[in-house]
Scaffold this motif. Structure first.
Motif, short mmCIF file in Angstrom:
data_model
loop_
_atom_site.label_atom_id
_atom_site.label_comp_id
_atom_site.label_asym_id
_atom_site.label_seq_id
_atom_site.Cartn_x
_atom_site.Cartn_y
_atom_site.Cartn_z
N ILE A 165 0.85 -1.18 0.00
CA ILE A 165 0.00 0.00 0.00
C ILE A 165 0.90 1.24 0.00
CG2 ILE A 165 -1.75 1.29 1.30
CD1 ILE A 165 -2.49 -1.43 2.61
N PRO A 166 0.64 2.22 -0.88
CA PRO A 166 1.48 3.42 -0.86
C PRO A 166 1.36 4.19 0.45
CG PRO A 166 -0.29 3.62 -2.48
CD PRO A 166 -0.37 2.24 -1.94
N LEU A 167 2.45 4.82 0.85
CA LEU A 167 2.48 5.59 2.09
C LEU A 167 1.71 6.90 1.99
CD1 LEU A 167 6.27 5.08 2.91
CD2 LEU A 167 4.32 3.83 3.88
N ALA A 168 1.40 7.33 0.77
CA ALA A 168 0.68 8.58 0.55
C ALA A 168 0.04 8.52 -0.83
CB ALA A 168 1.63 9.78 0.66
N ASN A 169 -0.86 9.45 -1.09
CA ASN A 169 -1.50 9.57 -2.41
C ASN A 169 -1.19 10.94 -2.99
OD1 ASN A 169 -3.12 9.80 -4.67
ND2 ASN A 169 -4.99 9.11 -3.67
N PRO A 170 -0.09 11.07 -3.75
CA PRO A 170 0.30 12.36 -4.31
C PRO A 170 -0.10 12.53 -5.78
CG PRO A 170 2.16 10.87 -4.39
CD PRO A 170 0.98 10.07 -3.91
N ASN A 171 -1.17 11.85 -6.21
CA ASN A 171 -1.60 11.90 -7.60
C ASN A 171 -1.95 13.32 -8.04
OD1 ASN A 171 -2.60 9.03 -9.06
ND2 ASN A 171 -2.16 8.92 -6.88
N ARG A 172 -1.55 13.63 -9.27
CA ARG A 172 -2.04 14.84 -9.92
C ARG A 172 -3.30 14.50 -10.72
NH1 ARG A 172 3.90 15.65 -11.07
NH2 ARG A 172 4.56 17.22 -9.56
N LYS A 173 -3.99 15.52 -11.21
CA LYS A 173 -5.22 15.32 -11.96
C LYS A 173 -4.95 14.60 -13.28
CE LYS A 173 -7.33 19.62 -10.30
NZ LYS A 173 -7.89 20.94 -10.71
N PRO A 174 -5.94 13.86 -13.80
CA PRO A 174 -5.81 13.31 -15.15
C PRO A 174 -5.50 14.43 -16.15
CG PRO A 174 -7.73 12.38 -14.05
CD PRO A 174 -7.21 13.47 -13.15
N GLY A 175 -4.63 14.12 -17.08
CA GLY A 175 -4.18 15.11 -18.05
C GLY A 175 -2.86 15.74 -17.68
N GLU A 176 -2.43 15.59 -16.41
CA GLU A 176 -1.15 16.11 -15.96
C GLU A 176 -0.13 14.97 -15.87
OE1 GLU A 176 -1.42 18.41 -12.39
OE2 GLU A 176 -3.21 19.49 -13.06
N TRP A 177 1.14 15.30 -16.09
CA TRP A 177 2.19 14.29 -16.04
C TRP A 177 2.52 13.90 -14.61
CZ3 TRP A 177 3.72 11.34 -19.92
CH2 TRP A 177 3.48 11.78 -21.23
N GLN A 178 2.69 12.60 -14.40
CA GLN A 178 3.08 12.02 -13.11
C GLN A 178 4.47 11.42 -13.26
OE1 GLN A 178 0.33 12.10 -10.91
NE2 GLN A 178 -1.41 12.09 -12.28
N THR A 179 5.22 11.35 -12.17
CA THR A 179 6.59 10.85 -12.22
C THR A 179 6.83 9.77 -11.17
OG1 THR A 179 7.42 12.98 -13.00
CG2 THR A 179 9.04 11.48 -12.05
N TYR A 180 7.45 8.68 -11.60
CA TYR A 180 7.97 7.66 -10.69
C TYR A 180 9.50 7.71 -10.75
CZ TYR A 180 3.53 5.06 -10.14
OH TYR A 180 2.25 4.67 -9.85
N ASN A 181 10.12 7.74 -9.59
CA ASN A 181 11.55 7.49 -9.46
C ASN A 181 11.70 6.29 -8.54
OD1 ASN A 181 13.15 9.62 -10.91
ND2 ASN A 181 11.80 10.94 -9.72
N VAL A 182 12.34 5.25 -9.05
CA VAL A 182 12.34 3.94 -8.40
C VAL A 182 13.76 3.45 -8.17
CG1 VAL A 182 11.54 1.55 -8.58
CG2 VAL A 182 10.20 3.39 -9.66
N ILE A 183 13.99 2.88 -7.00
CA ILE A 183 15.20 2.09 -6.74
C ILE A 183 14.76 0.64 -6.61
CG2 ILE A 183 17.20 1.69 -5.26
CD1 ILE A 183 17.20 4.42 -6.64
N TRP A 184 15.24 -0.20 -7.52
CA TRP A 184 14.86 -1.62 -7.54
C TRP A 184 16.05 -2.47 -7.15
CZ3 TRP A 184 11.15 -4.98 -7.26
CH2 TRP A 184 11.31 -6.28 -7.73
N THR A 185 15.87 -3.27 -6.09
CA THR A 185 16.88 -4.24 -5.67
C THR A 185 16.31 -5.62 -5.97
OG1 THR A 185 17.63 -2.77 -3.90
CG2 THR A 185 18.26 -5.10 -3.75
N ALA A 186 16.90 -6.27 -6.94
CA ALA A 186 16.37 -7.56 -7.41
C ALA A 186 16.58 -8.65 -6.37
CB ALA A 186 17.07 -7.95 -8.71
#
Length: 259
Positions: A165-186
């Protein structure tokens, strides 16, 4: 003679005591000069790829991507610097030609402004941090319109689908760009296929921490409990969910391989 011997013993004990006294610490004791970190030139902005990044989509073509189904050229739409999920029948998921283990990923996505539907049928897609087979096999970071759309919380945008479950909901409105920055440890595996170390994901969503070194329980499953299957390296996959909601768009995708 006894006095002389006693004096010698006292002198020896005194010398030993002085020898055991710790020396005064110096600032040099805790200063390390090697190994020297490599120089990485940052991008002009935090969203721009740094000098050591592998650019997976620069707005021009899909040269870095193939169809997950049969490894044929990816058939999504590229226009005006944007990559959009194709509505063409059978176009399906796409994944990177390269495979990765541990990495830092930057990806931007957009839900259409005129999106319709509710719950999971509202701009559903996903970023699979490791694609381990055809279809939806792998480890999914959910993409969805969660600006004002109720759904199960381990399936909203920013979730590790059906797990975190995400720790927060920082979504922007539909039509606006959203960004993910991810650190993945396999995950890593023993020779017999058992898990040696689990997978971890740290995710910033529009600059807000939503997954904090989250320990995954296994691959993404829509039904049932997750479990691990042994793999070494894997592509990064983008999902064509196949519902009737308007297609999702992506841009500015790059990755930095980590040890």
């Amino acid at each position: 003679m006894r006095i002389h011997t006693s004096l010698l013993a006292i002198a020896a004990l005194t010398a030993t005591a002085f020898a055991q006294q710790p020396t005064s610490p110096k600032h040099q004791d805790t200063e390390v000069y090697e190994p020297v970190p490599p120089i990485v030139t940052p991008g002009a902005t935090d969203a721009a790829p740094p000098s050591d990044a592998i650019v997976l989509f620069d707005g021009k073509n899909l040269d870095q991507w193939v169809s997950t189904k049969d490894k044929s050229p990816a058939a999504w739409t590229v226009a005006d610097g944007i990559l959009t999920v194709s509505k063409a029948p059978g176009s399906g998921n796409i994944e990177t030609k390269r495979t990765f283990k541990n990495y830092q990923l930057h990806i931007e996505w957009r839900i259409p402004e005129n999106i319709t539907g509710t719950d999971q049928a509202r701009g559903n897609s996903g970023v699979f941090l490791a694609s381990t087979g055809t279809g939806d096999a792998g480890y999914e970071l959910q993409v969805l319109d969660s600006y004002n759309n109720k759904t199960y919380v381990n399936g909203q945008a920013g979730s590790i689908y059906k797990q975190g479950i995400p720790l927060a909901n920082p979504n922007r409105k539909p039509g606006e760009w959203q960004t993910y920055n991810v650190i993945w440890t396999a995950p890593t595996f023993n020779e017999d296929g058992t898990v040696k170390t689990p997978a971890y994901a740290t995710v910033f969503f529009n600059g807000v921490l939503v997954q904090n070194h989250f320990e995954l329980k296994g691959e993404t499953l829509y039904i049932g409990q997750p479990f691990y299957k042994k793999y070494d390296t894997a592509p990064i996959k983008l999902q064509a969910h196949g519902d009737k909601s308007e297609p999702i768009s992506f841009r500015n995708i790059w990755v930095r391989e980590l040890k």
